[in-house]
Write an enzyme that holds these catalytic residues in place. Structure first.
Site, PDB file in Angstrom:
ATOM      1  N   HIS A 113       0.844  -1.201   0.000  1.00  0.00           N
ATOM      2  CA  HIS A 113       0.000   0.000   0.000  1.00  0.00           C
ATOM      3  C   HIS A 113       0.887   1.262   0.000  1.00  0.00           C
ATOM      4  O   HIS A 113       0.618   2.215  -0.726  1.00  0.00           O
ATOM      5  CB  HIS A 113      -0.889   0.033   1.248  1.00  0.00           C
ATOM      6  CG  HIS A 113      -1.898  -1.073   1.319  1.00  0.00           C
ATOM      7  ND1 HIS A 113      -1.732  -2.178   2.115  1.00  0.00           N
ATOM      8  CD2 HIS A 113      -3.089  -1.250   0.691  1.00  0.00           C
ATOM      9  CE1 HIS A 113      -2.783  -2.985   1.985  1.00  0.00           C
ATOM     10  NE2 HIS A 113      -3.618  -2.454   1.123  1.00  0.00           N
TER      11      HIS A 113
ATOM     12  N   LYS B  92      -0.418  -6.616  -8.198  1.00  0.00           N
ATOM     13  CA  LYS B  92      -0.772  -7.891  -7.565  1.00  0.00           C
ATOM     14  C   LYS B  92      -2.206  -8.301  -7.919  1.00  0.00           C
ATOM     15  O   LYS B  92      -2.485  -9.468  -8.122  1.00  0.00           O
ATOM     16  CB  LYS B  92      -0.610  -7.795  -6.054  1.00  0.00           C
ATOM     17  CG  LYS B  92      -0.755  -9.145  -5.412  1.00  0.00           C
ATOM     18  CD  LYS B  92      -0.625  -9.047  -3.943  1.00  0.00           C
ATOM     19  CE  LYS B  92      -1.738  -9.533  -3.167  1.00  0.00           C
ATOM     20  NZ  LYS B  92      -3.050  -9.319  -3.223  1.00  0.00           N
TER      21      LYS B  92
ATOM     22  N   ARG C  37      -3.961 -10.425   3.666  1.00  0.00           N
ATOM     23  CA  ARG C  37      -4.440 -11.750   4.076  1.00  0.00           C
ATOM     24  C   ARG C  37      -3.315 -12.687   4.508  1.00  0.00           C
ATOM     25  O   ARG C  37      -3.592 -13.764   5.038  1.00  0.00           O
ATOM     26  CB  ARG C  37      -5.241 -12.391   2.934  1.00  0.00           C
ATOM     27  CG  ARG C  37      -6.558 -11.676   2.674  1.00  0.00           C
ATOM     28  CD  ARG C  37      -7.440 -12.416   1.693  1.00  0.00           C
ATOM     29  NE  ARG C  37      -8.800 -11.935   1.724  1.00  0.00           N
ATOM     30  CZ  ARG C  37      -9.332 -11.067   0.851  1.00  0.00           C
ATOM     31  NH1 ARG C  37      -8.595 -10.573  -0.123  1.00  0.00           N
ATOM     32  NH2 ARG C  37     -10.587 -10.688   0.972  1.00  0.00           N
TER      33      ARG C  37
HETATM   34  P1  AMP Z   1      -6.413  -3.841  -0.780  1.00  0.00           P
HETATM   35  O1  AMP Z   1      -6.324  -2.982   0.446  1.00  0.00           O
HETATM   36  O2  AMP Z   1      -5.956  -5.249  -0.566  1.00  0.00           O
HETATM   37  O3  AMP Z   1      -7.743  -3.727  -1.472  1.00  0.00           O
HETATM   38  O4  AMP Z   1      -5.354  -3.237  -1.801  1.00  0.00           O
HETATM   39  C1  AMP Z   1      -5.362  -1.871  -2.135  1.00  0.00           C
HETATM   40  C2  AMP Z   1      -4.439  -1.656  -3.290  1.00  0.00           C
HETATM   41  O5  AMP Z   1      -3.122  -2.069  -2.924  1.00  0.00           O
HETATM   42  C3  AMP Z   1      -4.842  -2.489  -4.518  1.00  0.00           C
HETATM   43  O6  AMP Z   1      -4.680  -1.700  -5.686  1.00  0.00           O
HETATM   44  C4  AMP Z   1      -3.850  -3.630  -4.480  1.00  0.00           C
HETATM   45  O7  AMP Z   1      -3.578  -4.171  -5.762  1.00  0.00           O
HETATM   46  C5  AMP Z   1      -2.622  -2.944  -3.907  1.00  0.00           C
HETATM   47  N1  AMP Z   1      -1.708  -3.925  -3.328  1.00  0.00           N
HETATM   48  C6  AMP Z   1      -2.006  -4.916  -2.443  1.00  0.00           C
HETATM   49  N2  AMP Z   1      -0.924  -5.671  -2.190  1.00  0.00           N
HETATM   50  C7  AMP Z   1       0.090  -5.153  -2.932  1.00  0.00           C
HETATM   51  C8  AMP Z   1       1.469  -5.500  -3.111  1.00  0.00           C
HETATM   52  N3  AMP Z   1       2.033  -6.529  -2.478  1.00  0.00           N
HETATM   53  N4  AMP Z   1       2.209  -4.737  -3.949  1.00  0.00           N
HETATM   54  C9  AMP Z   1       1.654  -3.692  -4.611  1.00  0.00           C
HETATM   55  N5  AMP Z   1       0.363  -3.311  -4.474  1.00  0.00           N
HETATM   56  C10 AMP Z   1      -0.404  -4.034  -3.660  1.00  0.00           C
END
Ligand code: AMP
Length: 267
Positions: free
Chosen positions: A35, A145, A183
């Site tokens: 993030h 990702k 997760r």
């Molecule tokens: P989430 O909070 O899981 O919905 O993710 C929010 C954003 O962070 C989304 O655009 C994801 O693709 C991105 N994201 C999550 N994990 C990663 C990672 N390991 N590397 C880069 N971006 C990520």
């Protein structure tokens, strides 16, 4: 950093900023270095950086992990502030989906990931469309990702002429290669070790595709996983002009996704 909880306040916060470009990073919280990479990418290009933190209930199937999804708003706020975020938008479910809510954005097919999670990308597209309308960003930032998510949002922006530029940030990984994910906290140390088979198989298939042009990276990744993890799917996903090799696998009750670029560039 300003914290806003209502749509009206969020709109006013962006209006208060005189001129300049606005970058939006939609998230579900439980921040990690992935993030933060998105926040920094937005910070380096935009005058104002808005991060939304909303665990979108519509994105979770009844059997999914909505109730146990990790949640620590004050820690997230500290991390966002440290990364230079200007506005953190944390709406309630009622604020985003009042009882009268009835309009959904259906983006059509979303490949194997969409088939594995019925209704998921409709909910992602709808909440992102709402966020685009609320924040009206010039740029929005998403992680490699979630490659299928980026493909769906590219479709949405193109089809509905949304005036936003999508930016894709490369996947941030732990030192051992596992893609960071909110997760991952569900994994025991043994499961975490097993999970490494996924990035290793994808990376080996990527290397083989480069070494032997014309070889089939899907078959190669499947062969590498053989006997270890059993993948839900392995498929090629097109994001912009890049071709990605993407896969999903379940470890116990945790579902992991990952991908590697096998052709072209993400940006
Ligand atoms: P989430 O909070 O899981 O919905 O993710 C929010 C954003 O962070 C989304 O655009 C994801 O693709 C991105 N994201 C999550 N994990 C990663 C990672 N390991 N590397 C880069 N971006 C990520």
């Amino acid at each position: 950093m300003k914290l806003t909880r209502t749509i009206a306040d969020m709109r006013a916060s962006v209006r208060d900023v005189s001129g300049g470009s606005v970058g939006l990073v939609p998230t579900m919280g439980a921040f990690h270095a992935g993030h933060v990479a998105l926040f920094r990418a937005a910070r380096s290009k935009c005058d104002t950086v808005v991060v939304s933190l909303f665990v979108n209930p519509a994105q979770f199937a009844p059997t999914d992990d909505l109730d146990r999804y990790p949640h620590d708003e004050s820690r997230d706020a500290e991390m966002a502030e440290a990364a230079g975020v200007d506005v953190l938008f944390v709406p309630s479910a009622e604020e985003m989906y009042p009882d009268t809510f009835a309009t959904w954005v259906d983006v059509g097919s979303a490949g194997s990931e969409g088939a594995a999670r019925p209704g998921h990308f409709r909910a992602v597209a709808t909440v992102c469309m709402k966020l685009f309308n609320i924040v009206q960003p010039d740029h929005a930032y998403f992680g490699q990702k979630d490659a299928q998510q980026v493909a769906v949002l590219e479709q949405l922006v193109r089809d509905l002429n949304v005036p936003v530029t999508l930016n894709v940030v490369p996947t941030v990984r732990d030192e051992d290669g596992l893609a960071l994910s909110s997760r991952n906290v569900y994994l025991s140390s043994e499961q975490r070790e097993d999970a490494l088979a996924l990035p290793r198989a994808l990376e080996a298939a990527r290397a083989a595709a480069i070494a032997q042009p014309g070889s089939d990276p899907v078959a190669e990744a499947r062969r590498r996983l053989n006997g270890g993890l059993s993948p839900e799917y392995i498929e090629i996903v097109q994001v912009g002009n890049a071709k990605l090799l993407a896969a999903a696998a379940r470890i116990g009750s945790t579902r992991l996704i990952d991908n590697v670029v096998i052709e072209g560039d993400l940006q």
